[in-house]
Enzyme design. Structure first.
Site, PDB file in Angstrom:
ATOM      1  N   SER A  41       0.675  -1.314   0.042  1.00  0.00           N
ATOM      2  CA  SER A  41      -0.012  -0.004  -0.088  1.00  0.00           C
ATOM      3  C   SER A  41       0.864   1.344  -0.150  1.00  0.00           C
ATOM      4  O   SER A  41       1.642   1.317  -0.904  1.00  0.00           O
ATOM      5  CB  SER A  41      -0.895   0.049   1.317  1.00  0.00           C
ATOM      6  OG  SER A  41      -1.976   0.705   1.046  1.00  0.00           O
ATOM      7  N   ASP A 161      -9.809  -4.719  -5.294  1.00  0.00           N
ATOM      8  CA  ASP A 161      -9.314  -3.652  -4.379  1.00  0.00           C
ATOM      9  C   ASP A 161     -10.037  -2.546  -4.614  1.00  0.00           C
ATOM     10  O   ASP A 161     -10.116  -1.951  -5.776  1.00  0.00           O
ATOM     11  CB  ASP A 161      -7.787  -3.649  -4.471  1.00  0.00           C
ATOM     12  CG  ASP A 161      -7.047  -2.725  -3.797  1.00  0.00           C
ATOM     13  OD1 ASP A 161      -7.782  -1.813  -3.144  1.00  0.00           O
ATOM     14  OD2 ASP A 161      -5.864  -2.874  -3.234  1.00  0.00           O
ATOM     15  N   HIS A 191      -7.776  -5.433  -0.820  1.00  0.00           N
ATOM     16  CA  HIS A 191      -6.712  -4.516  -0.672  1.00  0.00           C
ATOM     17  C   HIS A 191      -5.563  -5.257   0.147  1.00  0.00           C
ATOM     18  O   HIS A 191      -4.399  -5.549  -0.039  1.00  0.00           O
ATOM     19  CB  HIS A 191      -6.943  -3.478  -0.136  1.00  0.00           C
ATOM     20  CG  HIS A 191      -5.716  -2.316   0.031  1.00  0.00           C
ATOM     21  ND1 HIS A 191      -4.932  -1.787  -1.092  1.00  0.00           N
ATOM     22  CD2 HIS A 191      -5.221  -1.834   1.155  1.00  0.00           C
ATOM     23  CE1 HIS A 191      -4.094  -0.902  -0.622  1.00  0.00           C
ATOM     24  NE2 HIS A 191      -4.138  -1.190   0.749  1.00  0.00           N
TER      25      HIS A 191
END
Length: 272
Positions: A41, A161, A191
């Site tokens: 991320s 996601d 995600h």
């Protein structure tokens, strides 16, 4: 001690990581080891910026759902962003950025989601104003400079996601100047690939990562490192005419993987 989860400057965050990681790599016991960046991320954005800071230093990167672009589904309305930028230097630490619940959006397995929600070490308030704007600007900068990525990388992204956009991972794969680049998109996954999926999915994710790293790990001598600092431009030689083949003629390998009964799409590109 500073305010929790307050990023005054993303550049300073990257600089801190740069100095610390390099100090570890310079220790005698690690000098002959391969140097791989790993980021999930926002960490994926940090990894790409570390590469940009010193392109020849790192031997590769594993990017898990990297923050190359924040999904429109969690981004505030453009008008709200405009208003917030007007006051970011006045109230930079205020937790006022309107966003959807990231935990609900990121972690698919309901049991793991609740465990994460009960973890007091995980920040669960609204993002601080300056932090949110720094993340947004950083993602926009990375999105605009994907073609400057040239290290070997493996990018993994869940196709479902809604926190970071899987389409920008496709764009990273397509635009990056890297000779060795691999992408794998996982249908139905969210995600939190390494923490929020069912156990069998998480095991498959790490299996893919370890396999990619094992193929590229090696011991390095000082001479190897010096040669890498001044690499000769790579060429693919066309056997018919002895010249450099055009980009579209260079061989590409594609592999298909299977994950928990779902077909995972893997694309791999490497200069032969």
């Amino acid at each position: 001690m500073g305010a929790r989860c307050y990023i005054r400057s993303f550049r300073r965050l990257v600089d801190d990581c740069h100095h610390f990681f390099k100090s570890v790599c310079e220790l005698e016991e690690y000098r002959s080891k391969s140097r791989f960046l790993y980021g999930e991320s926002m960490g994926g954005a940090v990894a790409l910026l570390l590469h940009r800071k010193d392109p020849a230093f790192w031997d590769g990167a594993v990017l898990v759902a990297p923050m190359c672009k924040i999904s429109e589904k969690v981004k505030p309305h453009p008008l709200v962003i405009t208003l917030l930028t007007q006051v970011e230097d006045v109230i930079p630490k205020w937790k006022i950025v309107p966003t959807k619940d990231v935990i609900d959006a990121a972690f698919k397995d309901p049991v793991k989601r609740e465990k994460i929600r009960k973890n007091t070490l995980i920040y669960q308030d609204k993002p601080r104003l300056k932090t949110a704007l720094e993340m947004l600007r950083t993602s926009m900068y990375i999105e605009d400079s994907l073609s400057q990525v040239n290290l070997p990388f493996f990018v993994l992204h869940g196709e479902a996601d809604t926190v970071t956009d899987p389409e920008i991972s496709r764009a990273l794969y397509e635009r990056a100047a890297s000779v060795d680049k691999t992408i794998k998109l996982y249908p139905g996954m969210w995600h939190g690939l390494t923490a929020g999926e069912p156990d069998e999915n998480v095991e498959a994710i790490f299996s893919d990562i370890v396999a990619w790293l094992n193929e590229r790990s090696r011991s390095w001598t000082m001479e190897d490192r010096l040669r890498k600092m001044t690499p000769a431009p790579g060429k693919f030689i066309d056997g018919k005419n002895g010249g450099e083949a055009p980009a579209h003629a260079r061989p590409q390998r594609q592999r298909r993987g299977f994950l928990c009964g779902l077909t995972g799409r893997t694309h791999h590109h490497a200069e032969m």
